[in-house]
Design a protein around this motif. Structure first.
Motif, mmCIF file in Angstrom:
data_model
loop_
_atom_site.group_PDB
_atom_site.id
_atom_site.type_symbol
_atom_site.label_atom_id
_atom_site.label_comp_id
_atom_site.label_asym_id
_atom_site.label_seq_id
_atom_site.Cartn_x
_atom_site.Cartn_y
_atom_site.Cartn_z
ATOM 1 N N THR A 39 0.829 -1.204 0.000
ATOM 2 C CA THR A 39 0.000 0.000 0.000
ATOM 3 C C THR A 39 0.863 1.253 0.000
ATOM 4 O O THR A 39 1.709 1.435 0.876
ATOM 5 C CB THR A 39 -0.921 0.011 1.246
ATOM 6 N N GLN A 41 -0.262 5.162 -0.756
ATOM 7 C CA GLN A 41 -1.310 6.091 -1.185
ATOM 8 C C GLN A 41 -0.792 7.207 -2.100
ATOM 9 O O GLN A 41 -1.408 7.528 -3.106
ATOM 10 C CB GLN A 41 -2.011 6.685 0.045
ATOM 11 N N ALA A 44 -0.016 5.893 -5.436
ATOM 12 C CA ALA A 44 -1.286 5.600 -6.117
ATOM 13 C C ALA A 44 -1.844 6.867 -6.763
ATOM 14 O O ALA A 44 -2.288 6.842 -7.927
ATOM 15 C CB ALA A 44 -2.296 5.021 -5.127
ATOM 16 N N ARG A 45 -1.809 7.974 -6.035
ATOM 17 C CA ARG A 45 -2.317 9.239 -6.600
ATOM 18 C C ARG A 45 -1.491 9.674 -7.812
ATOM 19 O O ARG A 45 -2.025 10.164 -8.814
ATOM 20 C CB ARG A 45 -2.301 10.334 -5.536
ATOM 21 N N TRP A 48 -2.350 7.449 -10.771
ATOM 22 C CA TRP A 48 -3.660 7.823 -11.308
ATOM 23 C C TRP A 48 -3.546 9.068 -12.186
ATOM 24 O O TRP A 48 -4.134 9.143 -13.265
ATOM 25 C CB TRP A 48 -4.666 8.066 -10.182
ATOM 26 N N ALA A 59 -2.710 1.703 -9.492
ATOM 27 C CA ALA A 59 -3.033 2.657 -8.421
ATOM 28 C C ALA A 59 -4.185 2.143 -7.556
ATOM 29 O O ALA A 59 -4.150 2.248 -6.324
ATOM 30 C CB ALA A 59 -3.403 4.010 -9.028
ATOM 31 N N CYS A 63 -3.730 1.564 -3.404
ATOM 32 C CA CYS A 63 -4.211 2.731 -2.654
ATOM 33 C C CYS A 63 -4.862 2.324 -1.333
ATOM 34 O O CYS A 63 -5.070 1.143 -1.062
ATOM 35 C CB CYS A 63 -5.228 3.503 -3.501
#
Length: 217
Positions: A39, A41, A44-45, A48, A59, A63
């Motif tokens: 994980t 975050q 992931a952003r 994206w 992502a 996330c």
């Protein structure tokens, strides 16, 4: 991004493009990459934000679903125009979000049929897991009036909800099957051997049979 580019395969892309998806990364390899990354975050952003479908799928796997705000999720859904990104966003992220119910209500009434389809997907989840407070009769009324002429993705989501109501709620089963039979939606959908047809009456009766309940027909 370089690693994702290396994983891309032209044959996989060719198959995916038939379903409206625009990437060539094998999903098993994508999941293995996500498992290694764990994980993250912020990553992931960033993934994206690239707009690349394979990056967006990755992502969604790495996330933290509860870390996204309501408006952020709404914006992401409206940007997620390929089916796989859309489906993973709804199933892997929005369903686990504290904003899921608020978004379900808003999206179901949205004029964009793809957004509305996401609302119906969330409604189907509630039909199965938290039906208290849902107007199942009202949902059936809407499906009966609108499903036959709905655009493909919205029609598919409404049909899934129809089947789920029939499967989970015996008191609505006969009506759900009747609606499915009258509308004939997905009746001729090609189904592989061993798979259940998405035609709602067939789907409902088969799932009820497997659960040991009494099918209606």
């Amino acid at each position: 991004m370089a690693e994702l580019a290396e994983l891309a395969d032209p044959k996989t892309r060719e198959v995916n493009e038939k379903h409206g998806d625009d990437h060539g990364v094998n999903l098993g390899k994508l999941r293995a990459l996500a498992k290694r990354l764990k994980t993250q975050q912020e990553l992931a952003r960033e993934l994206w934000a690239t707009g690349d479908s394979a990056a967006r799928l990755l992502a969604l796997l790495i996330c933290r679903p509860k870390a996204f705000g309501r408006d952020e999720l709404d914006g992401m859904l409206r940007e997620a125009r390929t089916p796989k990104v859309h489906d993973w966003l709804v199933n892997y992220v929005v369903k686990k979000s504290p904003h899921a119910e608020e978004l379900r209500v808003a999206w179901s009434a949205d004029p964009d049929p793809v957004v509305a389809g996401a609302g119906w997907a969330l409604t189907t989840e509630r039909v199965a897991k938290k039906p208290a407070g849902l107007d199942l009769t009202g949902l059936l009324d809407t499906i009966e009036a609108e499903m036959r002429d709905a655009p493909d993705r919205l029609q598919w989501a409404m049909n899934h909800c129809l089947a789920q109501i029939g499967i989970e709620h015996a008191e609505h089963r006969a009506r759900a099957i009747g609606i499915g039979e009258r509308l004939g939606v997905l009746k001729d959908y090609p189904t592989s051997p061993g798979c259940t047809s998405p035609f709602a009456p067939t789907w409902i009766n088969e799932m009820v049979r497997r659960q040991g309940g009494r099918a209606a027909g």
